[in-house]
Design an enzyme around this catalytic site. Structure first.
Site, PDB file in Angstrom:
ATOM      1  N   GLY A 116      -0.335  12.340  -1.958  1.00  0.00           N
ATOM      2  CA  GLY A 116       1.040  12.811  -2.105  1.00  0.00           C
ATOM      3  C   GLY A 116       1.130  14.250  -2.608  1.00  0.00           C
ATOM      4  O   GLY A 116       2.219  14.747  -2.859  1.00  0.00           O
ATOM      5  N   LEU A 152      11.838  13.796   7.191  1.00  0.00           N
ATOM      6  CA  LEU A 152      12.702  12.642   7.417  1.00  0.00           C
ATOM      7  C   LEU A 152      13.415  12.303   6.115  1.00  0.00           C
ATOM      8  O   LEU A 152      12.783  12.216   5.064  1.00  0.00           O
ATOM      9  CB  LEU A 152      11.871  11.456   7.914  1.00  0.00           C
ATOM     10  CG  LEU A 152      11.073  11.736   9.204  1.00  0.00           C
ATOM     11  CD1 LEU A 152      10.068  10.635   9.482  1.00  0.00           C
ATOM     12  CD2 LEU A 152      12.005  11.895  10.388  1.00  0.00           C
ATOM     13  N   HIS A 206       8.586   3.101   4.745  1.00  0.00           N
ATOM     14  CA  HIS A 206       7.146   3.156   4.992  1.00  0.00           C
ATOM     15  C   HIS A 206       6.750   1.804   5.569  1.00  0.00           C
ATOM     16  O   HIS A 206       6.847   0.786   4.908  1.00  0.00           O
ATOM     17  CB  HIS A 206       6.393   3.419   3.678  1.00  0.00           C
ATOM     18  CG  HIS A 206       4.894   3.334   3.814  1.00  0.00           C
ATOM     19  ND1 HIS A 206       4.072   4.424   3.643  1.00  0.00           N
ATOM     20  CD2 HIS A 206       4.085   2.300   4.108  1.00  0.00           C
ATOM     21  CE1 HIS A 206       2.807   4.038   3.844  1.00  0.00           C
ATOM     22  NE2 HIS A 206       2.791   2.756   4.111  1.00  0.00           N
ATOM     23  N   LYS A 215       2.534   3.093  -4.023  1.00  0.00           N
ATOM     24  CA  LYS A 215       3.226   1.832  -3.728  1.00  0.00           C
ATOM     25  C   LYS A 215       3.353   0.973  -4.979  1.00  0.00           C
ATOM     26  O   LYS A 215       2.434   0.914  -5.792  1.00  0.00           O
ATOM     27  CB  LYS A 215       2.452   1.079  -2.647  1.00  0.00           C
ATOM     28  CG  LYS A 215       2.405   1.854  -1.337  1.00  0.00           C
ATOM     29  CD  LYS A 215       1.348   1.331  -0.387  1.00  0.00           C
ATOM     30  CE  LYS A 215       1.211   2.265   0.806  1.00  0.00           C
ATOM     31  NZ  LYS A 215       0.017   1.984   1.609  1.00  0.00           N
ATOM     32  N   ARG A 242      -9.977   1.229   6.289  1.00  0.00           N
ATOM     33  CA  ARG A 242     -10.535   0.356   5.244  1.00  0.00           C
ATOM     34  C   ARG A 242      -9.553  -0.772   4.979  1.00  0.00           C
ATOM     35  O   ARG A 242      -8.468  -0.807   5.543  1.00  0.00           O
ATOM     36  CB  ARG A 242     -10.730   1.159   3.956  1.00  0.00           C
ATOM     37  CG  ARG A 242      -9.432   1.817   3.520  1.00  0.00           C
ATOM     38  CD  ARG A 242      -9.506   2.393   2.131  1.00  0.00           C
ATOM     39  NE  ARG A 242      -8.379   3.241   1.831  1.00  0.00           N
ATOM     40  CZ  ARG A 242      -7.196   2.836   1.394  1.00  0.00           C
ATOM     41  NH1 ARG A 242      -6.963   1.537   1.228  1.00  0.00           N
ATOM     42  NH2 ARG A 242      -6.222   3.679   1.131  1.00  0.00           N
ATOM     43  N   ARG A 264       2.486  -5.098  -7.648  1.00  0.00           N
ATOM     44  CA  ARG A 264       1.305  -4.485  -8.282  1.00  0.00           C
ATOM     45  C   ARG A 264       1.558  -4.428  -9.771  1.00  0.00           C
ATOM     46  O   ARG A 264       2.505  -3.752 -10.221  1.00  0.00           O
ATOM     47  CB  ARG A 264       1.092  -3.072  -7.760  1.00  0.00           C
ATOM     48  CG  ARG A 264       0.766  -3.021  -6.301  1.00  0.00           C
ATOM     49  CD  ARG A 264       0.295  -1.628  -5.940  1.00  0.00           C
ATOM     50  NE  ARG A 264       0.118  -1.512  -4.509  1.00  0.00           N
ATOM     51  CZ  ARG A 264      -0.686  -0.617  -3.936  1.00  0.00           C
ATOM     52  NH1 ARG A 264      -1.358   0.239  -4.681  1.00  0.00           N
ATOM     53  NH2 ARG A 264      -0.804  -0.564  -2.634  1.00  0.00           N
TER      54      ARG A 264
END
Ligand code: ADP
Length: 446
Positions: free
Chosen positions: A165, A203, A208, A237, A291, A337
């Site tokens: 980012g 945008l 996402h 995230k 991955r 998370r």
């Protein structure tokens, strides 16, 4: 099948890989830094090797120490997990050169997707839609202005070497362009030692959306639907769901086919994820991760597949053995998370876990390496648990998630559990009405 696999990682993901190996009758070798001597992945593995001091650069990123550990313990293959060396083409190459199997894609594919510009060019070549912008790096400011004018403001100036980012600047109009270009270049030079930049349309309210794929390197590729990872803070995230509340079966099939057709052309092997921004019904490629991803369990819950088992299987040279029509999408899954962080300031909160109780029951999965008495070290990523909940519908999943969060007890360190409890009570979230900027705006409101 392999007899012994070295897991070049730590924490919950090392445990995740250990579990798949165990169920397949494969013995495991854990590697660890001196800070992780008492970690659960070390305790559960059949063997373990200390590979260096706490700093990742000297342990989990120490290629020669990991290869030595693999040689000493006589493993057949190495699984890199996520983060650390998982997208390091050189590492994948060295693993193979030392006679071990790398459980992942070919070094060529890791390299192809590792550089933002070549990845984007490859995506175009393979028929994947990308964000409109410059064809590659732009050295010249006049040229940059011309391109920006053509695609229309606002534009995003991105460092070709950027990542995490970082190295991005928005220019709202032509007057801002020169200043933002030089800002982006100087930041990129300082952070990545490379001041090359490229330009994309910015945008305003995208989601996402990423598609999970699996290939066998023999021309067979399937997808396991999409994950919506729009709830982000600083491009990290926070909570993911599968399927996305914004897609229907027809759109899912359309993007899934675009992606699998593309990866069949390059004979992709192993698990991978193609990330898109999705706005006004259009998909725009942003990157491919070659991955396993942290949020892979939600796809597993919905599709009833063990992605690590599949990675291990195709790494031995086995063909997929099934096609897209065998993959069924069942119900809804959400992952929270849980980080050892202050739930509002996000300051890391390492330390001793005094109490630990994980939720359970139907449709609840906790991927974590925590236990009571464990000390969360300050040296690594603050993710300590992934709470993954499945329900037959989104509503059932949300109700179950609410009760699972209530049951979760982690004492002694601060966690983001309270943040998730608040988030899933928000009407916008309940309605599935959020984009990649929603969380930060919500946090700013206090
Ligand atoms: P990194 O490799 O640094 O993660 P990405 O290209 O994957 O960079 O982009 C990171 C995030 O930046 C995306 O998830 C999205 O939130 C935002 N972003 C990237 N490209 C655009 C764009 N063209 N318009 C708006 N936001 C963007």
């Amino acid at each position: 099948m392999f007899e012994k696999v070295l897991i070049a990682n730590r924490g919950e993901i090392a445990l995740r890989i250990h579990r798949a190996c165990r169920e397949m009758g494969i013995r495991t070798v854990a590697v660890h830094s001196t800070a992780d001597e008492n970690a659960m992945h070390v305790r559960l593995a059949d063997e373990s090797v200390c590979i260096g001091p706490p700093a990742s650069a000297k342990s989990y990123l120490n290629i020669s120490a990991i290869l030595s550990a693999a040689t000493i313990t006589g493993v057949d293959a190495i699984h890199p997990g996520v983060g650390f060396l998982s997208e390091n083409a050189k590492f994948a190459e060295m693993v193979e050169e030392h006679g071990f199997t790398f459980i992942g894609p070919s070094p060529e594919h890791i390299r192809m997707m590792g550089d933002k510009i070549t990845a984007k060019q490859k995506a175009v070549e393979l028929g994947i839609p990308v964000v409109p912008g410059s064809d590659g790096a732009v050295d010249d400011d006049v040229e940059a202005m011309k391109i920006a004018g053509k695609i229309g403001y606002p534009v995003l100036i991105k460092a070709t070497a950027g990542g995490g980012g970082k190295g991005m600047q928005v220019a709202r109009n032509a007057d801002e362009m020169a200043q933002k270009l030089s800002l982006c270049r100087s930041e990129a030079k300082a952070a990545f030692g490379n001041d090359a930049v490229y330009i994309e349309k910015y945008l305003g309210q995208p989601r996402h959306i990423e598609v999970q794929v699996l290939g066998d390197g023999q021309g067979n590729v399937v997808h396991f639907g999409e994950r919506d990872c729009s709830l982000q803070r600083r491009h990290q995230k926070v909570l993911e769901e599968c399927p996305s509340p914004a897609l229907n079966a027809e759109v899912r099939q359309k993007i899934g086919t675009i992606v699998t057709d593309a990866l069949k052309k390059i004979n992709y092997r192993s698990a991978g994820t193609i990330e898109f921004l999705y706005e006004n019904g259009e998909f725009y490629f942003i990157e491919m991760n070659t991955r396993l991803q942290v949020e892979h369990p939600i796809s597993e819950m919905v599709c009833g597949v063990d992605l690590v088992r599949e990675q291990l299987r195709v790494a031995t040279g086995a063909p997929l053995g099934y096609g897209q029509s065998s993959i069924k999408f069942n119900g809804h899954a959400i992952e929270c998370r849980i980080n050892a962080e202050h739930p509002r300031t996000f300051l890391p909160s390492p330390g001793r876990v005094t109490e630990y109780h994980a939720p359970g029951g139907l449709g609840v999965r906790v991927d974590s390496a925590l236990y009571a008495g464990y000390s969360v070290p300050p040296y690594y990523d603050s993710l300590i648990a992934k709470l993954v909940v499945h329900g037959t519908s989104r509503n059932e999943c949300l109700m179950r998630l609410r009760r699972a969060l209530e049951e979760f007890v982690v004492g002694g360190v601060q966690t983001t559990i309270p943040l998730h409890q608040q988030l899933i009570a928000e009407p916008d979230f309940l309605n599935g009405d959020y984009d990649i900027h929603w969380l930060e705006k919500w946090m700013a409101k206090g």
